[in-house]
Write a protein that holds these residues in place. Structure first.
Motif, PDB file in Angstrom:
ATOM      1  N   ASP A 185     -26.649 -47.031 -14.314  1.00  0.00           N
ATOM      2  CA  ASP A 185     -27.017 -47.954 -13.235  1.00  0.00           C
ATOM      3  C   ASP A 185     -27.722 -47.251 -12.078  1.00  0.00           C
ATOM      4  O   ASP A 185     -27.999 -47.886 -11.046  1.00  0.00           O
ATOM      5  CB  ASP A 185     -25.771 -48.668 -12.700  1.00  0.00           C
ATOM      6  CG  ASP A 185     -25.128 -49.583 -13.730  1.00  0.00           C
ATOM      7  OD1 ASP A 185     -25.792 -49.893 -14.738  1.00  0.00           O
ATOM      8  OD2 ASP A 185     -23.970 -49.981 -13.526  1.00  0.00           O
ATOM      9  N   HIS A 186     -27.966 -45.939 -12.222  1.00  0.00           N
ATOM     10  CA  HIS A 186     -28.631 -45.136 -11.189  1.00  0.00           C
ATOM     11  C   HIS A 186     -27.851 -45.131  -9.876  1.00  0.00           C
ATOM     12  O   HIS A 186     -28.428 -45.056  -8.792  1.00  0.00           O
ATOM     13  CB  HIS A 186     -30.059 -45.649 -10.941  1.00  0.00           C
ATOM     14  CG  HIS A 186     -30.906 -45.729 -12.179  1.00  0.00           C
ATOM     15  ND1 HIS A 186     -31.360 -44.598 -12.840  1.00  0.00           N
ATOM     16  CD2 HIS A 186     -31.352 -46.797 -12.894  1.00  0.00           C
ATOM     17  CE1 HIS A 186     -32.057 -44.971 -13.900  1.00  0.00           C
ATOM     18  NE2 HIS A 186     -32.073 -46.296 -13.955  1.00  0.00           N
ATOM     19  N   GLU A 187     -26.530 -45.193  -9.976  1.00  0.00           N
ATOM     20  CA  GLU A 187     -25.686 -45.140  -8.793  1.00  0.00           C
ATOM     21  C   GLU A 187     -25.035 -43.772  -8.618  1.00  0.00           C
ATOM     22  O   GLU A 187     -24.618 -43.417  -7.516  1.00  0.00           O
ATOM     23  CB  GLU A 187     -24.590 -46.221  -8.874  1.00  0.00           C
ATOM     24  CG  GLU A 187     -25.111 -47.652  -8.885  1.00  0.00           C
ATOM     25  CD  GLU A 187     -25.718 -48.058  -7.556  1.00  0.00           C
ATOM     26  OE1 GLU A 187     -25.589 -47.296  -6.578  1.00  0.00           O
ATOM     27  OE2 GLU A 187     -26.333 -49.139  -7.495  1.00  0.00           O
ATOM     28  N   LEU A 188     -24.954 -43.010  -9.715  1.00  0.00           N
ATOM     29  CA  LEU A 188     -24.373 -41.669  -9.650  1.00  0.00           C
ATOM     30  C   LEU A 188     -25.399 -40.636 -10.084  1.00  0.00           C
ATOM     31  O   LEU A 188     -26.016 -40.789 -11.150  1.00  0.00           O
ATOM     32  CB  LEU A 188     -23.150 -41.562 -10.567  1.00  0.00           C
ATOM     33  CG  LEU A 188     -21.847 -42.241 -10.142  1.00  0.00           C
ATOM     34  CD1 LEU A 188     -20.763 -41.977 -11.182  1.00  0.00           C
ATOM     35  CD2 LEU A 188     -21.390 -41.756  -8.782  1.00  0.00           C
ATOM     36  N   PRO A 189     -25.625 -39.578  -9.282  1.00  0.00           N
ATOM     37  CA  PRO A 189     -26.489 -38.488  -9.728  1.00  0.00           C
ATOM     38  C   PRO A 189     -25.885 -37.784 -10.938  1.00  0.00           C
ATOM     39  O   PRO A 189     -24.655 -37.735 -11.090  1.00  0.00           O
ATOM     40  CB  PRO A 189     -26.517 -37.540  -8.514  1.00  0.00           C
ATOM     41  CG  PRO A 189     -26.061 -38.360  -7.352  1.00  0.00           C
ATOM     42  CD  PRO A 189     -25.124 -39.388  -7.914  1.00  0.00           C
ATOM     43  N   VAL A 190     -26.735 -37.273 -11.789  1.00  0.00           N
ATOM     44  CA  VAL A 190     -26.258 -36.609 -13.005  1.00  0.00           C
ATOM     45  C   VAL A 190     -25.329 -35.447 -12.660  1.00  0.00           C
ATOM     46  O   VAL A 190     -24.293 -35.247 -13.310  1.00  0.00           O
ATOM     47  CB  VAL A 190     -27.454 -36.110 -13.847  1.00  0.00           C
ATOM     48  CG1 VAL A 190     -26.951 -35.307 -15.045  1.00  0.00           C
ATOM     49  CG2 VAL A 190     -28.285 -37.287 -14.328  1.00  0.00           C
ATOM     50  N   GLY A 191     -25.683 -34.671 -11.636  1.00  0.00           N
ATOM     51  CA  GLY A 191     -24.854 -33.535 -11.252  1.00  0.00           C
ATOM     52  C   GLY A 191     -23.454 -33.952 -10.824  1.00  0.00           C
ATOM     53  O   GLY A 191     -22.463 -33.327 -11.208  1.00  0.00           O
TER      54      GLY A 191
END
Length: 405
Positions: free
Chosen positions: A355-361
């Protein structure tokens, strides 16, 4: 060699190697089996040797293993033995964990939406992972084991409800209505199963128990598929359906003869922990993005922060569920068991990244903390529990059950 062939050979090989290592090292120290499955998966995965990579086929099998893990958790919970008071207390403490988790996560992430994702993940307890540990340690029938089971049951079911309500992409009211619809369908099936009887069903189970028909196992797989499919169709998390399938299966098969029920349970354990569940943990190690963690200083810094938060947010509130008369070591052990979380953490972070709410890192750091919790917390918790003065069963425990042997 063809990558598909490598995967087909190495994943079962890792599963066998993990079991052998657990047995060999278990002579000196009891390390949960999933520790070796995750670590060995990480070693053969892209982050280290690069022999096996994530594929759609492997992910599909891993998801089925995850569903079976939650099914076994729901199937093994004896709600009557745990008792309503324990479950009510565990539920209240989980709400405290949720509020604390969202607050702490929002402060760290600097964003309320990210705080919800991270906070829900921090309130989870990996009961499906802990049940084999508790069973092997002979703790399932003790007051301490019941307390851990109550905390773990709410620590799995609570986050699943929160995911369905807040992370489904629907408005909370619409999500609640869909959730109620699922509850009505699943509850109706559970109510029908709990009426007893079902003589023809149990007769067919017994008739095929030692044949190639294996009706009981096939029917259980159908229940899992049906409720998982219903969850997905309604836009809910599939693990909610898997957990409900476990509860339904336990009630439905409770009417079988004790000897038949024992054999069915053994067969389900063989399918789950002998075949499909190891694939999930091995795939978790394979898919762990170690480079994303090591390549971002903030992510590397967040990993120990999240590990501590699992204890603060989930473990400490849950410790108040300890049975009366528990020693400080027992409470510390319960704290660490409750703070052990990975499957729901993986599910929530996947949703957040999608959902593009959490950065991958950040997602990788949280999954890494979950992996470390599975690697470390149960081992330390078992050590503390064994060092308890009398095995954790106190005269003050009103429902103390002596351990045979």
């Amino acid at each position: 060699m063809d990558p598909a062939v490598t995967t087909v050979v190495l994943v079962p090989l890792i599963a066998v190697a993990a079991a052998l290592l657990t047995t060999a090292i278990g002579r000196w120290v009891k390390i949960p089996l999933v520790v070796f499955e995750i670590v060995l998966g990480l070693i053969i995965g892209p982050s280290v040797l690069g022999w096996v990579h994530e594929t759609d086929e492997l992910n599909a099998l891993a998801n089925f293993g995850l569903a079976f893990l939650f099914f076994m958790a729901g199937n093994e919970i004896d709600f009557a033995s745990i008792g309503a008071p324990r479950l009510r207390k565990a539920s209240l403490l989980w709400v405290v964990s949720l509020a604390a988790g969202i607050l702490f996560a929002a402060l760290i992430a600097g964003d309320a939406i990210r705080g919800v994702y991270l906070g829900i993940a921090l309130t989870s307890t990996a009961l499906g992972t802990l049940m084999p540990v508790l069973r092997d340690a002979g703790e399932l029938r003790t007051p301490f084991g019941r307390a851990v089971t109550a905390v773990g049951a709410i620590g799995e079911f609570g986050p699943l409800l929160a995911i369905s309500l807040f992370l489904s992409g629907r408005r909370p009211l619409a999500a609640a209505l869909v959730l109620i619809g699922f509850a009505i369908i699943a509850g109706g099936a559970i109510s029908f199963a709990s009426r007893g009887g079902h003589r023809r069903f149990h007769a067919l189970v017994r008739a095929t128990l030692h044949t190639s028909g294996q009706f009981a196992v096939r029917f259980v797989v159908l229940i899992i598929a049906a409720l998982v499919g219903l969850s997905i169709a309604l836009g809910l998390d599939m693990l909610l359906g898997a957990f409900a399938a476990g509860v339904l299966s336990r009630i439905l098969l409770a009417g079988a003869e004790p000897a038949d029920a024992h054999q069915i349970e053994s067969k389900l354990e063989a399918v789950a922990f002998g075949v499909v569940v190891p694939i999930f943990f091995i795939n978790t190690g394979i898919g762990f993005d170690l480079k994303a963690l090591l390549g971002y200083p903030r992510a590397l810094l967040l990993l120990p922060v999240f590990l501590v938060l699992l204890i603060v947010v989930r473990g400490i509130p849950a410790s108040f569920s300890a049975p009366p008369g528990s020693s400080p070591r027992d409470r510390a052990s319960l704290t660490l068991f409750a703070a052990t979380g990975l499957p729901i953490i993986v599910a929530v972070t996947q949703i957040g990244v999608r959902d593009h709410e959490l950065p991958v890192g950040t997602a990788t750091a949280l999954v890494g903390a979950g992996m470390l919790s599975v690697l470390v917390f149960p081992l330390v918790a078992l050590t503390l529990r064994r060092r308890s003065l009398d095995g954790g069963i106190r005269p003050a425990d009103p429902d103390a059950i002596p351990i045979e042997g």
